[in-house]
Scaffold this motif. Structure first.
Motif, PDB file in Angstrom:
ATOM      1  N   GLU A  73      28.215 -36.150  39.359  1.00 36.29           N
ATOM      2  CA  GLU A  73      29.663 -36.638  39.182  1.00 36.29           C
ATOM      3  C   GLU A  73      30.269 -37.163  40.483  1.00 36.29           C
ATOM      4  N   ASP A  74      29.605 -36.624  41.612  1.00 35.40           N
ATOM      5  CA  ASP A  74      30.314 -36.624  42.922  1.00 35.40           C
ATOM      6  C   ASP A  74      29.445 -38.279  43.203  1.00 35.40           C
ATOM      7  N   ILE A  75      28.434 -38.624  43.039  1.00 37.00           N
ATOM      8  CA  ILE A  75      27.879 -39.886  43.349  1.00 37.00           C
ATOM      9  C   ILE A  75      28.630 -41.022  42.836  1.00 37.00           C
ATOM     10  N   ASP A  76      29.201 -41.864  43.963  1.00 40.31           N
ATOM     11  CA  ASP A  76      30.194 -42.766  43.403  1.00 40.31           C
ATOM     12  C   ASP A  76      29.722 -44.077  43.621  1.00 40.31           C
ATOM     13  N   PHE A  77      28.463 -44.442  44.081  1.00 39.72           N
ATOM     14  CA  PHE A  77      28.039 -45.705  44.020  1.00 39.72           C
ATOM     15  C   PHE A  77      26.330 -45.818  44.290  1.00 39.72           C
ATOM     16  N   ILE A  78      25.805 -46.673  43.709  1.00 36.77           N
ATOM     17  CA  ILE A  78      24.273 -46.808  43.613  1.00 36.77           C
ATOM     18  C   ILE A  78      23.691 -48.051  44.168  1.00 36.77           C
ATOM     19  N   VAL A  79      22.848 -48.114  45.278  1.00 33.88           N
ATOM     20  CA  VAL A  79      22.292 -49.057  45.879  1.00 33.88           C
ATOM     21  C   VAL A  79      20.721 -49.015  45.484  1.00 33.88           C
ATOM     22  N   PHE A  80      20.170 -49.904  44.848  1.00 33.54           N
ATOM     23  CA  PHE A  80      18.858 -50.000  44.691  1.00 33.54           C
ATOM     24  C   PHE A  80      18.126 -51.100  45.235  1.00 33.54           C
ATOM     25  N   ALA A  81      16.920 -50.796  45.770  1.00 36.25           N
ATOM     26  CA  ALA A  81      16.165 -51.997  46.540  1.00 36.25           C
ATOM     27  C   ALA A  81      14.831 -51.997  46.093  1.00 36.25           C
ATOM     28  N   THR A  82      14.318 -53.144  45.578  1.00 35.74           N
ATOM     29  CA  THR A  82      13.017 -53.176  45.123  1.00 35.74           C
ATOM     30  C   THR A  82      12.848 -54.974  44.984  1.00 35.74           C
ATOM     31  N   LEU A  83      11.687 -55.183  44.893  1.00 39.88           N
ATOM     32  CA  LEU A  83      11.181 -56.584  44.601  1.00 39.88           C
ATOM     33  C   LEU A  83      10.495 -56.639  43.426  1.00 39.88           C
ATOM     34  N   SER A  84      10.191 -55.364  42.615  1.00 42.39           N
ATOM     35  CA  SER A  84       9.488 -55.153  41.336  1.00 42.39           C
ATOM     36  C   SER A  84      10.425 -54.483  40.251  1.00 42.39           C
ATOM     37  N   PRO A  85      11.530 -55.379  39.830  1.00 43.75           N
ATOM     38  CA  PRO A  85      12.269 -54.550  38.971  1.00 43.75           C
ATOM     39  C   PRO A  85      11.752 -54.531  37.355  1.00 43.75           C
ATOM     40  N   ASP A  86      11.922 -53.528  36.632  1.00 45.38           N
ATOM     41  CA  ASP A  86      11.533 -53.225  35.385  1.00 45.38           C
ATOM     42  C   ASP A  86      11.838 -54.658  34.411  1.00 45.38           C
ATOM     43  N   LYS A 129      31.919 -45.874  55.712  1.00 45.53           N
ATOM     44  CA  LYS A 129      32.784 -45.589  56.879  1.00 45.53           C
ATOM     45  C   LYS A 129      34.057 -46.212  56.918  1.00 45.53           C
ATOM     46  N   THR A 130      34.251 -47.129  55.858  1.00 45.96           N
ATOM     47  CA  THR A 130      35.661 -47.619  55.563  1.00 45.96           C
ATOM     48  C   THR A 130      36.209 -46.786  54.287  1.00 45.96           C
ATOM     49  N   GLY A 131      35.794 -45.788  54.008  1.00 48.44           N
ATOM     50  CA  GLY A 131      36.524 -44.842  53.157  1.00 48.44           C
ATOM     51  C   GLY A 131      36.382 -45.136  51.627  1.00 48.44           C
ATOM     52  N   MET A 132      35.632 -46.329  51.299  1.00 51.15           N
ATOM     53  CA  MET A 132      35.472 -46.676  49.835  1.00 51.15           C
ATOM     54  C   MET A 132      34.825 -45.612  48.932  1.00 51.15           C
ATOM     55  N   TYR A 133      33.827 -44.989  49.734  1.00 45.66           N
ATOM     56  CA  TYR A 133      33.032 -43.813  48.853  1.00 45.66           C
ATOM     57  C   TYR A 133      32.717 -42.803  49.746  1.00 45.66           C
ATOM     58  N   SER A 134      32.293 -41.874  48.952  1.00 39.42           N
ATOM     59  CA  SER A 134      31.968 -40.412  49.667  1.00 39.42           C
ATOM     60  C   SER A 134      30.653 -40.205  49.796  1.00 39.42           C
ATOM     61  N   ASN A 135      29.778 -40.521  48.673  1.00 33.17           N
ATOM     62  CA  ASN A 135      28.285 -40.103  48.235  1.00 33.17           C
ATOM     63  C   ASN A 135      27.847 -41.224  47.617  1.00 33.17           C
ATOM     64  N   ILE A 136      26.911 -42.020  48.245  1.00 33.96           N
ATOM     65  CA  ILE A 136      26.431 -43.206  47.821  1.00 33.96           C
ATOM     66  C   ILE A 136      24.643 -42.609  47.715  1.00 33.96           C
ATOM     67  N   LEU A 137      24.285 -43.181  46.425  1.00 34.57           N
ATOM     68  CA  LEU A 137      22.647 -42.776  46.357  1.00 34.57           C
ATOM     69  C   LEU A 137      21.727 -44.343  46.751  1.00 34.57           C
ATOM     70  N   VAL A 138      20.994 -44.185  47.532  1.00 32.97           N
ATOM     71  CA  VAL A 138      20.030 -45.317  47.818  1.00 32.97           C
ATOM     72  C   VAL A 138      18.920 -45.010  47.584  1.00 32.97           C
ATOM     73  N   ILE A 139      18.128 -46.127  46.712  1.00 34.01           N
ATOM     74  CA  ILE A 139      16.822 -45.882  46.311  1.00 34.01           C
ATOM     75  C   ILE A 139      15.966 -47.174  46.430  1.00 34.01           C
ATOM     76  N   GLY A 140      14.840 -46.794  47.032  1.00 35.28           N
ATOM     77  CA  GLY A 140      13.640 -48.011  47.239  1.00 35.28           C
ATOM     78  C   GLY A 140      12.604 -47.384  46.488  1.00 35.28           C
ATOM     79  N   SER A 141      12.309 -48.319  45.390  1.00 34.61           N
ATOM     80  CA  SER A 141      11.157 -48.092  44.240  1.00 34.61           C
ATOM     81  C   SER A 141      10.295 -49.185  44.144  1.00 34.61           C
ATOM     82  N   GLU A 142       9.103 -49.146  44.189  1.00 36.86           N
ATOM     83  CA  GLU A 142       8.205 -50.287  43.955  1.00 36.86           C
ATOM     84  C   GLU A 142       6.931 -50.005  42.903  1.00 36.86           C
ATOM     85  N   VAL A 143       6.646 -50.969  41.963  1.00 40.12           N
ATOM     86  CA  VAL A 143       5.335 -51.122  41.256  1.00 40.12           C
ATOM     87  C   VAL A 143       4.584 -52.353  41.614  1.00 40.12           C
ATOM     88  N   HIS A 144       3.834 -52.491  42.431  1.00 36.26           N
ATOM     89  CA  HIS A 144       3.083 -53.511  42.680  1.00 36.26           C
ATOM     90  C   HIS A 144       1.913 -53.952  41.947  1.00 36.26           C
TER      91      HIS A 144
END
Length: 335
Positions: A73-86, A129-144
């Motif tokens: 519940e402390d994760i307040d934003f998600i960033v997902f990097a991929t070129l192969s979305p489902d 850094k701007t104080g907008m969020y405290s804990n951000i989940l950053v993911i990189g995932s690929e199915v080639h």
């Protein structure tokens, strides 16, 4: 103003190991040819129905969140990097929100291919850094593996890529001398078609065109790469963006404790290592075991290096990536 720090790391790769010898059974190639050009010995391919882009990202994320010591519940934003979305749309960020049971936090999908994780870290860093969020989940995932031309025609590309996912949790750090010191991002669209996938695309061949033609010789929906041109540009841009990051923080090459380059090709990484006169303990490569996992390659390598004790508190860690777009970037971190 806060700094951001990487508080947790995790990665996941499928169990299915595909060796160069395995590929030689379906493609006119061999272990020596592949290793000489790429340094790759094996890679992971998903088994359909067992893994997908979102699922692998979620598995990596659970490990990263646990190691970060934060509650879901402390994760307040998600960033997902991929070129192969489902799905062609929506992107996998919202699927991660659902699968992890997170509150209705924002989810941002990034399409910067091999530079995707570096771009994602940069975005998350600025939000913290701007104080907008405290804990951000950053993911990189690929199915080639399911989208490659597994014939001799496509061997120049298909032997390179593998499947996998890596994740990081970025959290607030009050000490401005620690955490992410700076990020540096660039692009050069003039070379977009030197490494690209043409179809399906609204500007060229859409799904309806492919279905209507039913042409087995149509290569537009397989990745195209001008390998030599990409290599020549990569070594220049890697060098530039690493130096840019060091200069921005009044640091020198001798200050680098660990360089984690995007795992595009072992020959590129070795060229950069020689150019900066770094020894083997200062550069981490694992493309030999996983191939090029695009947006997942840096978080997988970073996690492995940390797990093996190669990154310690106080170390200067540099992340650098170059890929399709062309896009490239670096991240300078005081661990």
């Amino acid at each position: 103003m806060y700094n951001s720090k990487i508080s947790g790391l995790g990665f996941y790769v499928p169990d299915n190991i595909v060796t160069n010898d395995d590929l030689s059974k379906v493609i006119d190639t061999n272990d020596e040819w592949i290793q000489e050009r790429t340094g790759i010995k094996e890679r992971r391919h998903i088994i359909r129905g067992e893994d997908n882009t979102t699922g692998m990202g979620v598995k990596a994320a659970r490990i990263a969140i646990e190691r970060a010591g934060v509650a879901y519940e402390d994760i307040d934003f998600i960033v997902f990097a991929t070129l192969s979305p489902d799905y062609y749309f929506p992107g996998p960020g919202v699927s991660v929100q659902k699968e992890l049971g997170l509150k209705t936090v924002g989810a941002l999908d990034i399409r910067n291919q091999c530079s995707g994780f570096v771009y994602g870290i940069s975005v998350a860093d600025q939000y913290i850094k701007t104080g907008m969020y405290s804990n951000i989940l950053v993911i990189g995932s690929e199915v080639h593996s399911v989208g490659l031309d597994m014939t001799t025609r496509g061997r120049g590309v298909s032997v390179i890529f593998g499947d996998g996912a890596g994740a990081a949790v970025l959290s607030r750090e009050e000490d401005h001398m620690k955490g992410i010191l700076s990020t540096h991002l660039h692009s050069e669209g003039a070379h977009a078609e030197e490494l690209f996938l043409d179809a399906p695309g609204m500007g060229s061949r859409w799904v309806t065109d492919i279905i209507a033609d039913n042409d087995p010789e149509d290569e537009s929906y397989y990745p195209h790469m001008n390998g030599q041109f990409v290599f020549k540009n990569a070594v220049v841009r890697f060098t530039e963006v690493i130096n840019e990051g060091l200069l921005a923080n009044n640091l020198s090459v001798s200050d680098i404790n660990m360089l984690i380059p995007h795992q595009a090709n072992l020959r590129i990484s070795q060229f950069i290592q020689r150019k900066f006169q770094l020894d083997d303990s200062q550069v981490y490569n694992n493309i030999q075991q996983y191939g090029n996992t695009t947006a997942a390659s840096i978080p997988i390598a970073l996690t492995e290096a940390w797990e093996k004790g190669k990154i310690k508190s106080g170390d200067l860690v540099v992340l650098a990536a170059f890929g399709s777009g062309f896009t490239w970037g670096s991240v300078i971190i005081r661990w």
